[in-house]
Every structure is written in C-alpha cells, then in structure tokens.
Design a protein around this motif. Structure first.
Motif, mmCIF file in Angstrom:
data_model
loop_
_atom_site.group_PDB
_atom_site.id
_atom_site.type_symbol
_atom_site.label_atom_id
_atom_site.label_comp_id
_atom_site.label_asym_id
_atom_site.label_seq_id
_atom_site.Cartn_x
_atom_site.Cartn_y
_atom_site.Cartn_z
ATOM 1 N N ILE A 46 -21.349 -10.472 -44.505
ATOM 2 C CA ILE A 46 -21.827 -10.140 -45.851
ATOM 3 C C ILE A 46 -20.748 -10.520 -46.863
ATOM 4 N N VAL A 47 -21.102 -11.378 -47.814
ATOM 5 C CA VAL A 47 -20.143 -11.844 -48.814
ATOM 6 C C VAL A 47 -20.720 -11.602 -50.209
ATOM 7 N N PRO A 48 -20.348 -10.495 -50.872
ATOM 8 C CA PRO A 48 -20.770 -10.305 -52.263
ATOM 9 C C PRO A 48 -20.029 -11.276 -53.169
ATOM 10 N N SER A 62 -15.010 -21.964 -46.277
ATOM 11 C CA SER A 62 -14.120 -21.627 -45.152
ATOM 12 C C SER A 62 -14.745 -20.549 -44.271
ATOM 13 N N LEU A 63 -15.553 -19.669 -44.842
ATOM 14 C CA LEU A 63 -16.250 -18.658 -44.050
ATOM 15 C C LEU A 63 -17.431 -19.259 -43.298
ATOM 16 N N LEU A 64 -18.063 -20.266 -43.879
ATOM 17 C CA LEU A 64 -19.204 -20.901 -43.225
ATOM 18 C C LEU A 64 -18.775 -21.847 -42.112
ATOM 19 N N LYS A 65 -17.502 -22.222 -42.076
ATOM 20 C CA LYS A 65 -16.981 -23.117 -41.035
ATOM 21 C C LYS A 65 -16.308 -22.361 -39.890
ATOM 22 N N GLN A 66 -16.512 -21.067 -39.791
ATOM 23 C CA GLN A 66 -15.887 -20.282 -38.739
ATOM 24 C C GLN A 66 -16.332 -20.738 -37.349
ATOM 25 N N ASP A 67 -15.431 -20.602 -36.369
ATOM 26 C CA ASP A 67 -15.762 -20.998 -35.004
ATOM 27 C C ASP A 67 -16.366 -19.839 -34.205
ATOM 28 N N TYR A 68 -17.015 -18.937 -34.890
ATOM 29 C CA TYR A 68 -17.678 -17.792 -34.254
ATOM 30 C C TYR A 68 -19.101 -18.203 -33.904
ATOM 31 N N PRO A 69 -19.546 -18.012 -32.658
ATOM 32 C CA PRO A 69 -20.810 -18.613 -32.217
ATOM 33 C C PRO A 69 -22.080 -17.878 -32.642
ATOM 34 N N ALA A 70 -21.982 -16.639 -33.103
ATOM 35 C CA ALA A 70 -23.192 -15.857 -33.386
ATOM 36 C C ALA A 70 -23.083 -15.189 -34.747
ATOM 37 N N LEU A 71 -22.883 -16.022 -35.772
ATOM 38 C CA LEU A 71 -22.630 -15.514 -37.116
ATOM 39 C C LEU A 71 -23.878 -15.670 -37.991
ATOM 40 N N ALA A 139 -10.208 -18.427 -45.654
ATOM 41 C CA ALA A 139 -10.113 -17.857 -44.307
ATOM 42 C C ALA A 139 -9.813 -18.947 -43.287
ATOM 43 N N PRO A 140 -8.832 -18.733 -42.403
ATOM 44 C CA PRO A 140 -8.627 -19.676 -41.294
ATOM 45 C C PRO A 140 -9.876 -19.752 -40.422
ATOM 46 N N ARG A 141 -10.008 -20.812 -39.675
ATOM 47 C CA ARG A 141 -11.229 -21.059 -38.902
ATOM 48 C C ARG A 141 -11.505 -19.972 -37.871
ATOM 49 N N ASP A 142 -10.450 -19.304 -37.373
ATOM 50 C CA ASP A 142 -10.640 -18.278 -36.343
ATOM 51 C C ASP A 142 -10.639 -16.864 -36.930
ATOM 52 N N PHE A 143 -10.779 -16.752 -38.241
ATOM 53 C CA PHE A 143 -10.629 -15.465 -38.908
ATOM 54 C C PHE A 143 -11.634 -14.417 -38.423
#
Length: 208
Positions: A46-48, A62-71, A139-143
């Motif tokens: 959630i990003v207000p 940078s938040l949309l490029k995260q390496d989290y698989p289920a975001l 945010a770093p990619r692994d944030f």
C-alpha cells in the motif's frame, strides 16, 4: 554543580558508545544478503501518494521493480486529477499488476491514513500480509523481502527506517542527516522501536 555536569558527561559518553554499537550492528545486518525463502506470502503493498515530489516517479518505480514474487501493489491518491494520480496511471501502463485507488478526501483523520485504509480495502481479500511504504523514498530491489522476512519468521509486524545520504555539507543538511541517523539507531533498540509509517509490514490478522 560540577558533579552533575560530570555525571551528565559520563551518561552522554555511555549513550554515544551504546549507539555506536547499535549502528555497527545495523550496518552489518544491512550488508547481509536478503533473506531467501521457498515460499513468500501474498503481500499487499500500500503506497499512499499525494502532490508531485520530484523523486516520486523514481521512488514508486523502485517499489514496482521489487524482486518479491507475490506482490500486490496499490497506489492510493485522494483524487483522480492530482499530479500523483497522473504518475500512477502512467506507471500502470508499464506495470499491469499495479492498481490505482482513488480514496476521496479524508474526514476525521489524516489524508495519508485515509488513503492507506482505502488501499487495504482493495487487497485485503487477496493477501496474507500488508506492507506500507512512502511514495518518495527510493527502495533497493530486495527491500520488500527484507521488510517481510521478520513477519514470515513469526513476528506480527516489522518496521524499517529511512537513511539520509547527504549531497552537500550545509548546516541544515548535516543537522537533518544526523537527527535522522540518531532516530534510526534508536529504532535498533527494542525498547525504543516504534512503527514508522514509511516502511512497515503486518500480518493481516494483527492489522485488523
């Protein structure tokens, strides 16, 4: 009077020494590789957002490029015609998983809180965890993996804190950077830790 100043000086030295130890520990943790898991829970991000900060587009991307698989990312704005809403629509064209929610104006609470709650409503039936991030911090990619990992390991919530990288040596800049660094180090002491709205994660059950 002299004894009082002496005791205060000793206490100040002890505090600075303690904070230096905390800072060293935080820096070591920051240098560790991001946690690896076989399974990552479905997490709503959630990003207000509001206004038109000069780095907002870069921060959101940078938040949309995260390496989290289920975001499940959601950008929430108060209106559909403010600058932040335009940025959200532009990003949707390149990141189809992104949702844009128009929250309307807040009544009885701050706009950021209102936006955040509307974002939760958009994803709470689909996710196990909720992560909240500011719209203006890079945010770093692994944030997200780092933010979510303590909750995956059994905590009900986790929190982060931002770090200032000074680009000049002006008095105001340096004073701000030092104040933020002090607060970041205090976050590393469990008895001082407070949730920071710019980066926090909850189990959905704990949030409710």
């Amino acid at each position: 009077m002299g004894t009082t100043f002496f005791v205060l000086a000793l206490l100040q030295c002890a505090l600075l020494f303690f904070l230096s130890r905390v800072g060293s520990r935080l820096d070591r943790e920051e240098r560790k590789p991001a946690p690896q898991r076989m399974h990552w829970p479905r997490t709503g991000l959630i990003v207000p957002a509001g206004g038109n900060h000069p780095r907002m587009r870069e921060a959101l991307e940078s938040l949309l490029k995260q390496d989290y698989p289920a975001l499940y990312p959601v950008i929430v704005t108060a209106t559909a015609d403010e600058p932040a809403a335009g940025i959200a629509r532009e990003l949707q064209a390149r990141y189809p998983q992104l949702r844009h929610v128009v929250a309307g104006f807040a009544k009885g609470c701050g706009q950021k809180n209102h936006n955040s709650l509307k974002g939760v409503e958009a994803v709470e039936d689909e996710v196990e965890l909720l992560a909240f991030c500011d719209s203006t911090h890079i945010a770093p990619r692994d944030f997200i993996r780092r933010l979510v990992a303590p909750v995956v390991d059994g905590e009900d919530f986790s929190t982060g804190y931002h770090k200032v990288v000074a680009r000049d040596t002006g008095i105001v800049t340096m004073a701000y950077a030092l104040c933020v660094q002090l607060m970041r180090y205090l976050q590393g002491i469990s008895s001082f830790t407070q949730l920071w709205g710019g980066a926090m994660c909850f189990r959905l059950s704990a949030f409710r």
